[in-house]
Design a protein around this motif. Structure first.
Motif, PDB file in Angstrom:
ATOM      1  N   ALA A  28      48.408  46.214  43.209  1.00 57.01           N
ATOM      2  CA  ALA A  28      47.186  46.772  43.793  1.00 57.01           C
ATOM      3  C   ALA A  28      46.383  47.522  42.741  1.00 57.01           C
ATOM      4  N   HIS A  29      47.069  48.284  41.899  1.00 56.93           N
ATOM      5  CA  HIS A  29      46.378  49.013  40.832  1.00 56.93           C
ATOM      6  C   HIS A  29      45.789  48.039  39.820  1.00 56.93           C
ATOM      7  N   GLY A  30      46.537  46.995  39.481  1.00 56.90           N
ATOM      8  CA  GLY A  30      46.041  45.999  38.538  1.00 56.90           C
ATOM      9  C   GLY A  30      44.839  45.243  39.069  1.00 56.90           C
ATOM     10  N   ASN A  31      44.862  44.889  40.350  1.00 53.46           N
ATOM     11  CA  ASN A  31      43.742  44.173  40.948  1.00 53.46           C
ATOM     12  C   ASN A  31      42.470  45.012  40.941  1.00 53.46           C
ATOM     13  N   LEU A  32      42.611  46.273  41.288  1.00 48.45           N
ATOM     14  CA  LEU A  32      41.445  47.147  41.256  1.00 48.45           C
ATOM     15  C   LEU A  32      40.957  47.312  39.818  1.00 48.45           C
ATOM     16  N   GLY A  33      41.874  47.433  38.884  1.00 47.33           N
ATOM     17  CA  GLY A  33      41.492  47.540  37.471  1.00 47.33           C
ATOM     18  C   GLY A  33      40.696  46.336  37.007  1.00 47.33           C
ATOM     19  N   ARG A  34      41.116  45.145  37.406  1.00 47.18           N
ATOM     20  CA  ARG A  34      40.383  43.930  37.015  1.00 47.18           C
ATOM     21  C   ARG A  34      38.979  43.909  37.617  1.00 47.18           C
ATOM     22  N   ALA A  35      38.876  44.321  38.877  1.00 39.28           N
ATOM     23  CA  ALA A  35      37.552  44.339  39.513  1.00 39.28           C
ATOM     24  C   ALA A  35      36.630  45.338  38.811  1.00 39.28           C
ATOM     25  N   LEU A  36      37.159  46.510  38.505  1.00 38.67           N
ATOM     26  CA  LEU A  36      36.355  47.523  37.814  1.00 38.67           C
ATOM     27  C   LEU A  36      35.991  47.065  36.407  1.00 38.67           C
ATOM     28  N   HIS A  37      36.941  46.451  35.721  1.00 32.15           N
ATOM     29  CA  HIS A  37      36.719  45.955  34.369  1.00 32.15           C
ATOM     30  C   HIS A  37      35.601  44.906  34.375  1.00 32.15           C
ATOM     31  N   ALA A  38      35.634  44.012  35.347  1.00 32.13           N
ATOM     32  CA  ALA A  38      34.611  42.969  35.442  1.00 32.13           C
ATOM     33  C   ALA A  38      33.220  43.565  35.632  1.00 32.13           C
ATOM     34  N   GLU A  39      33.166  44.721  36.250  1.00 28.14           N
ATOM     35  CA  GLU A  39      31.885  45.390  36.477  1.00 28.14           C
ATOM     36  C   GLU A  39      31.578  46.436  35.399  1.00 28.14           C
ATOM     37  N   MET A  40      32.367  46.419  34.324  1.00 30.78           N
ATOM     38  CA  MET A  40      32.188  47.301  33.170  1.00 30.78           C
ATOM     39  C   MET A  40      32.333  48.787  33.508  1.00 30.78           C
ATOM     40  N   VAL A  41      33.193  49.091  34.452  1.00 33.45           N
ATOM     41  CA  VAL A  41      33.537  50.483  34.763  1.00 33.45           C
ATOM     42  C   VAL A  41      34.862  50.727  34.026  1.00 33.45           C
ATOM     43  N   PHE A  42      34.754  50.863  32.702  1.00 29.78           N
ATOM     44  CA  PHE A  42      35.918  50.794  31.831  1.00 29.78           C
ATOM     45  C   PHE A  42      36.890  51.964  31.973  1.00 29.78           C
ATOM     46  N   ASP A  43      36.413  53.178  32.126  1.00 23.15           N
ATOM     47  CA  ASP A  43      37.327  54.314  32.215  1.00 23.15           C
ATOM     48  C   ASP A  43      38.218  54.215  33.451  1.00 23.15           C
ATOM     49  N   ALA A  44      37.619  53.906  34.587  1.00 22.53           N
ATOM     50  CA  ALA A  44      38.400  53.773  35.819  1.00 22.53           C
ATOM     51  C   ALA A  44      39.332  52.561  35.729  1.00 22.53           C
ATOM     52  N   ALA A  45      38.859  51.470  35.131  1.00 22.58           N
ATOM     53  CA  ALA A  45      39.699  50.278  34.973  1.00 22.58           C
ATOM     54  C   ALA A  45      40.920  50.612  34.125  1.00 22.58           C
ATOM     55  N   ARG A  46      40.712  51.354  33.054  1.00 24.38           N
ATOM     56  CA  ARG A  46      41.826  51.739  32.174  1.00 24.38           C
ATOM     57  C   ARG A  46      42.852  52.568  32.938  1.00 24.38           C
ATOM     58  N   GLN A  47      42.381  53.475  33.783  1.00 26.42           N
ATOM     59  CA  GLN A  47      43.309  54.288  34.579  1.00 26.42           C
ATOM     60  C   GLN A  47      44.120  53.405  35.524  1.00 26.42           C
ATOM     61  N   CYS A  48      43.475  52.432  36.123  1.00 23.65           N
ATOM     62  CA  CYS A  48      44.191  51.516  37.016  1.00 23.65           C
ATOM     63  C   CYS A  48      45.233  50.705  36.248  1.00 23.65           C
ATOM     64  N   TYR A  49      44.852  50.192  35.079  1.00 26.31           N
ATOM     65  CA  TYR A  49      45.801  49.431  34.261  1.00 26.31           C
ATOM     66  C   TYR A  49      46.980  50.310  33.854  1.00 26.31           C
ATOM     67  N   ASP A  50      46.707  51.546  33.478  1.00 26.59           N
ATOM     68  CA  ASP A  50      47.791  52.464  33.106  1.00 26.59           C
ATOM     69  C   ASP A  50      48.738  52.697  34.277  1.00 26.59           C
ATOM     70  N   ASN A  51      48.166  52.865  35.473  1.00 29.25           N
ATOM     71  CA  ASN A  51      49.003  53.051  36.656  1.00 29.25           C
ATOM     72  C   ASN A  51      49.878  51.823  36.896  1.00 29.25           C
ATOM     73  N   ALA A  52      49.287  50.643  36.795  1.00 27.48           N
ATOM     74  CA  ALA A  52      50.051  49.411  37.020  1.00 27.48           C
ATOM     75  C   ALA A  52      51.187  49.298  36.011  1.00 27.48           C
ATOM     76  N   ARG A  53      50.907  49.593  34.762  1.00 23.10           N
ATOM     77  CA  ARG A  53      51.932  49.514  33.706  1.00 23.10           C
ATOM     78  C   ARG A  53      53.018  50.563  33.937  1.00 23.10           C
ATOM     79  N   ARG A  54      52.629  51.737  34.381  1.00 17.75           N
ATOM     80  CA  ARG A  54      53.588  52.800  34.634  1.00 17.75           C
ATOM     81  C   ARG A  54      54.522  52.431  35.795  1.00 17.75           C
ATOM     82  N   LEU A  55      53.949  51.791  36.817  1.00 17.74           N
ATOM     83  CA  LEU A  55      54.735  51.433  37.995  1.00 17.74           C
ATOM     84  C   LEU A  55      55.621  50.211  37.784  1.00 17.74           C
TER      85      LEU A  55
END
Length: 71
Positions: free
Chosen positions: A42-69
């Motif tokens: 779920a965190h990774g999916n949201l990160g990809r959606a944010l990344h696609a829309e160039m909301v990079f800081d929030a996308a990075r946080q989502c990716y970090d959460n996915a990697r942490r989990l």
């Protein structure tokens, strides 16, 4: 034994400031994560959606959460 890794809060964009397409794309994942889910996908999916829309800081946080989990 390692302590469990919990996701951190993601600073999401103000959805009033985005177009209806992005708002619709993000609404489901944001609502799902609002339940404090610990599902890496779920965190990774949201990160990809944010990344696609160039909301990079929030996308990075989502990716970090996915990697942490799910390292």
């Amino acid at each position: 034994m390692t302590a469990p890794q919990y996701p951190t809060a993601v600073a999401l964009p103000d959805l009033r400031d985005v177009g209806p397409g992005l708002r619709g794309l993000l609404a489901g994942p944001i609502d799902y994560l609002g339940d404090d889910t610990d599902e890496a996908d779920a965190h990774g999916n949201l990160g990809r959606a944010l990344h696609a829309e160039m909301v990079f800081d929030a996308a990075r946080q989502c990716y970090d959460n996915a990697r942490r989990l799910d390292p």
